[in-house]
Scaffold this motif. Sequence first.
Motif, PDB file in Angstrom:
ATOM      1  N   GLY A 100       0.777  -1.232   0.000  1.00 50.25           N
ATOM      2  CA  GLY A 100       0.000   0.000   0.000  1.00 50.25           C
ATOM      3  C   GLY A 100       0.809   1.282   0.000  1.00 50.25           C
ATOM      4  O   GLY A 100       0.261   2.356   0.224  1.00 50.25           O
ATOM      5  N   TRP A 101       2.131   1.183  -0.263  1.00 48.66           N
ATOM      6  CA  TRP A 101       2.928   2.411  -0.342  1.00 48.66           C
ATOM      7  C   TRP A 101       2.359   3.300  -1.451  1.00 48.66           C
ATOM      8  O   TRP A 101       1.718   2.813  -2.382  1.00 48.66           O
ATOM      9  N   MET A 102       2.594   4.609  -1.364  1.00 46.73           N
ATOM     10  CA  MET A 102       1.998   5.540  -2.322  1.00 46.73           C
ATOM     11  C   MET A 102       3.004   6.154  -3.287  1.00 46.73           C
ATOM     12  O   MET A 102       2.827   6.077  -4.493  1.00 46.73           O
ATOM     13  N   ILE A 103       4.040   6.809  -2.739  1.00 51.89           N
ATOM     14  CA  ILE A 103       5.007   7.490  -3.603  1.00 51.89           C
ATOM     15  C   ILE A 103       6.422   7.339  -3.055  1.00 51.89           C
ATOM     16  O   ILE A 103       6.613   7.076  -1.871  1.00 51.89           O
ATOM     17  N   VAL A 104       7.391   7.533  -3.948  1.00 49.54           N
ATOM     18  CA  VAL A 104       8.793   7.670  -3.562  1.00 49.54           C
ATOM     19  C   VAL A 104       9.189   9.098  -3.905  1.00 49.54           C
ATOM     20  O   VAL A 104       8.902   9.586  -5.011  1.00 49.54           O
ATOM     21  N   VAL A 105       9.844   9.770  -2.958  1.00 49.86           N
ATOM     22  CA  VAL A 105      10.212  11.178  -3.118  1.00 49.86           C
ATOM     23  C   VAL A 105      11.723  11.335  -3.031  1.00 49.86           C
ATOM     24  O   VAL A 105      12.364  10.799  -2.123  1.00 49.86           O
ATOM     25  N   GLU A 106      12.274  12.081  -3.981  1.00 50.10           N
ATOM     26  CA  GLU A 106      13.662  12.542  -3.919  1.00 50.10           C
ATOM     27  C   GLU A 106      13.603  13.800  -3.057  1.00 50.10           C
ATOM     28  O   GLU A 106      13.091  14.840  -3.498  1.00 50.10           O
ATOM     29  N   ILE A 107      14.064  13.705  -1.820  1.00 47.46           N
ATOM     30  CA  ILE A 107      13.857  14.806  -0.889  1.00 47.46           C
ATOM     31  C   ILE A 107      14.800  15.983  -1.166  1.00 47.46           C
ATOM     32  O   ILE A 107      15.952  15.805  -1.527  1.00 47.46           O
ATOM     33  N   SER A 108      14.249  17.175  -1.002  1.00 48.64           N
ATOM     34  CA  SER A 108      15.036  18.385  -1.254  1.00 48.64           C
ATOM     35  C   SER A 108      15.600  18.971   0.029  1.00 48.64           C
ATOM     36  O   SER A 108      16.514  19.788  -0.018  1.00 48.64           O
ATOM     37  N   ASN A 109      15.053  18.567   1.173  1.00 48.85           N
ATOM     38  CA  ASN A 109      15.522  19.096   2.451  1.00 48.85           C
ATOM     39  C   ASN A 109      15.556  17.959   3.482  1.00 48.85           C
ATOM     40  O   ASN A 109      14.594  17.772   4.231  1.00 48.85           O
ATOM     41  N   PRO A 110      16.666  17.214   3.532  1.00 47.13           N
ATOM     42  CA  PRO A 110      16.752  16.080   4.461  1.00 47.13           C
ATOM     43  C   PRO A 110      16.526  16.461   5.927  1.00 47.13           C
ATOM     44  O   PRO A 110      16.132  15.612   6.733  1.00 47.13           O
ATOM     45  N   ASP A 111      16.731  17.726   6.281  1.00 45.39           N
ATOM     46  CA  ASP A 111      16.512  18.167   7.664  1.00 45.39           C
ATOM     47  C   ASP A 111      15.053  17.992   8.094  1.00 45.39           C
ATOM     48  O   ASP A 111      14.761  17.896   9.280  1.00 45.39           O
ATOM     49  N   GLU A 112      14.128  17.966   7.123  1.00 49.72           N
ATOM     50  CA  GLU A 112      12.709  17.794   7.462  1.00 49.72           C
ATOM     51  C   GLU A 112      12.449  16.457   8.144  1.00 49.72           C
ATOM     52  O   GLU A 112      11.502  16.326   8.912  1.00 49.72           O
ATOM     53  N   LEU A 113      13.282  15.476   7.880  1.00 44.18           N
ATOM     54  CA  LEU A 113      13.101  14.161   8.501  1.00 44.18           C
ATOM     55  C   LEU A 113      13.186  14.234  10.023  1.00 44.18           C
ATOM     56  O   LEU A 113      12.504  13.493  10.728  1.00 44.18           O
ATOM     57  N   SER A 114      14.002  15.170  10.528  1.00 46.84           N
ATOM     58  CA  SER A 114      14.157  15.294  11.981  1.00 46.84           C
ATOM     59  C   SER A 114      12.899  15.851  12.646  1.00 46.84           C
ATOM     60  O   SER A 114      12.758  15.779  13.865  1.00 46.84           O
ATOM     61  N   GLU A 115      11.973  16.397  11.863  1.00 46.09           N
ATOM     62  CA  GLU A 115      10.728  16.941  12.410  1.00 46.09           C
ATOM     63  C   GLU A 115       9.641  15.872  12.542  1.00 46.09           C
ATOM     64  O   GLU A 115       8.600  16.119  13.139  1.00 46.09           O
ATOM     65  N   LEU A 116       9.893  14.687  11.983  1.00 48.01           N
ATOM     66  CA  LEU A 116       8.903  13.615  12.033  1.00 48.01           C
ATOM     67  C   LEU A 116       9.029  12.818  13.329  1.00 48.01           C
ATOM     68  O   LEU A 116      10.020  12.918  14.049  1.00 48.01           O
ATOM     69  N   LEU A 117       8.024  12.020  13.619  1.00 53.23           N
ATOM     70  CA  LEU A 117       7.983  11.232  14.843  1.00 53.23           C
ATOM     71  C   LEU A 117       8.637   9.871  14.643  1.00 53.23           C
ATOM     72  O   LEU A 117       8.521   9.273  13.566  1.00 53.23           O
ATOM     73  N   SER A 118       9.267   9.356  15.684  1.00 49.89           N
ATOM     74  CA  SER A 118       9.760   7.985  15.666  1.00 49.89           C
ATOM     75  C   SER A 118       8.554   7.058  15.802  1.00 49.89           C
ATOM     76  O   SER A 118       7.442   7.497  16.125  1.00 49.89           O
ATOM     77  N   ALA A 119       8.755   5.762  15.616  1.00 49.18           N
ATOM     78  CA  ALA A 119       7.673   4.790  15.780  1.00 49.18           C
ATOM     79  C   ALA A 119       7.084   4.872  17.188  1.00 49.18           C
ATOM     80  O   ALA A 119       5.856   4.848  17.358  1.00 49.18           O
ATOM     81  N   GLU A 120       7.944   4.981  18.189  1.00 47.47           N
ATOM     82  CA  GLU A 120       7.484   5.049  19.568  1.00 47.47           C
ATOM     83  C   GLU A 120       6.679   6.330  19.826  1.00 47.47           C
ATOM     84  O   GLU A 120       5.637   6.303  20.478  1.00 47.47           O
ATOM     85  N   GLN A 121       7.185   7.457  19.290  1.00 49.32           N
ATOM     86  CA  GLN A 121       6.476   8.726  19.464  1.00 49.32           C
ATOM     87  C   GLN A 121       5.124   8.690  18.757  1.00 49.32           C
ATOM     88  O   GLN A 121       4.129   9.181  19.284  1.00 49.32           O
ATOM     89  N   TYR A 122       5.086   8.079  17.564  1.00 49.20           N
ATOM     90  CA  TYR A 122       3.820   7.998  16.832  1.00 49.20           C
ATOM     91  C   TYR A 122       2.821   7.122  17.583  1.00 49.20           C
ATOM     92  O   TYR A 122       1.638   7.470  17.689  1.00 49.20           O
ATOM     93  N   ALA A 123       3.268   5.994  18.098  1.00 47.74           N
ATOM     94  CA  ALA A 123       2.384   5.108  18.861  1.00 47.74           C
ATOM     95  C   ALA A 123       1.786   5.853  20.055  1.00 47.74           C
ATOM     96  O   ALA A 123       0.577   5.753  20.324  1.00 47.74           O
ATOM     97  N   ASP A 124       2.601   6.629  20.749  1.00 47.47           N
ATOM     98  CA  ASP A 124       2.113   7.434  21.875  1.00 47.47           C
ATOM     99  C   ASP A 124       1.122   8.493  21.384  1.00 47.47           C
ATOM    100  O   ASP A 124       0.090   8.730  22.017  1.00 47.47           O
ATOM    101  N   PHE A 125       1.434   9.129  20.248  1.00 48.82           N
ATOM    102  CA  PHE A 125       0.565  10.164  19.660  1.00 48.82           C
ATOM    103  C   PHE A 125      -0.828   9.582  19.362  1.00 48.82           C
ATOM    104  O   PHE A 125      -1.846  10.192  19.664  1.00 48.82           O
ATOM    105  N   VAL A 126      -0.861   8.391  18.780  1.00 46.08           N
ATOM    106  CA  VAL A 126      -2.128   7.744  18.448  1.00 46.08           C
ATOM    107  C   VAL A 126      -2.898   7.387  19.718  1.00 46.08           C
ATOM    108  O   VAL A 126      -4.118   7.608  19.792  1.00 46.08           O
ATOM    109  N   LEU A 127      -2.201   6.895  20.725  1.00 47.08           N
ATOM    110  CA  LEU A 127      -2.865   6.530  21.980  1.00 47.08           C
ATOM    111  C   LEU A 127      -3.451   7.751  22.684  1.00 47.08           C
ATOM    112  O   LEU A 127      -4.520   7.670  23.293  1.00 47.08           O
ATOM    113  N   GLU A 128      -2.750   8.893  22.581  1.00 43.97           N
ATOM    114  CA  GLU A 128      -3.238  10.130  23.213  1.00 43.97           C
ATOM    115  C   GLU A 128      -4.493  10.637  22.516  1.00 43.97           C
ATOM    116  O   GLU A 128      -5.292  11.317  23.117  1.00 43.97           O
ATOM    117  N   GLY A 129      -4.586  10.323  21.189  1.00 39.96           N
ATOM    118  CA  GLY A 129      -5.753  10.607  20.378  1.00 39.96           C
ATOM    119  C   GLY A 129      -6.245  11.986  20.398  1.00 39.96           C
ATOM    120  O   GLY A 129      -7.259  12.429  20.198  1.00 39.96           O
TER     121      GLY A 129
END
Length: 129
Positions: A100-129
Amino acid sequence: MSKVVKGWLYSREHEWVEVLSETRVRVGITDFAQNQLGDLVFVELPQVGAEVVANQSMGSVESVKAVSDLFSPVSGKVVEVNSELEDSPEVINSDAYSGGWMIVVEISNPDELSELLSAEQYADFVLEG
């Protein structure tokens, strides 16, 4: 609990990011998102060559419940699109993290990756709802 893949990154808009290389990532929606949406009947994705911008709409998914925007978790150029989803959007429901993957992106700003959540942070985010 929805499945979360360890080692991948996640957005607060429920997209996942699999880092393929220093400059390329694969993007899709999370198991939690597909479960909330219900049975998917249509997917609109950007074309190869399109520019996407982090936190801005890059397409939409339509389910039996609603139409929802897809938000790009990173900025860059789309280099690959999962064309199987045009005829079989339900693959996202059955296999959000592989088929079910959607797209592959050639990223222009690799620093944006640091703004995303880790798996653990995302799991907590979903639980907090």
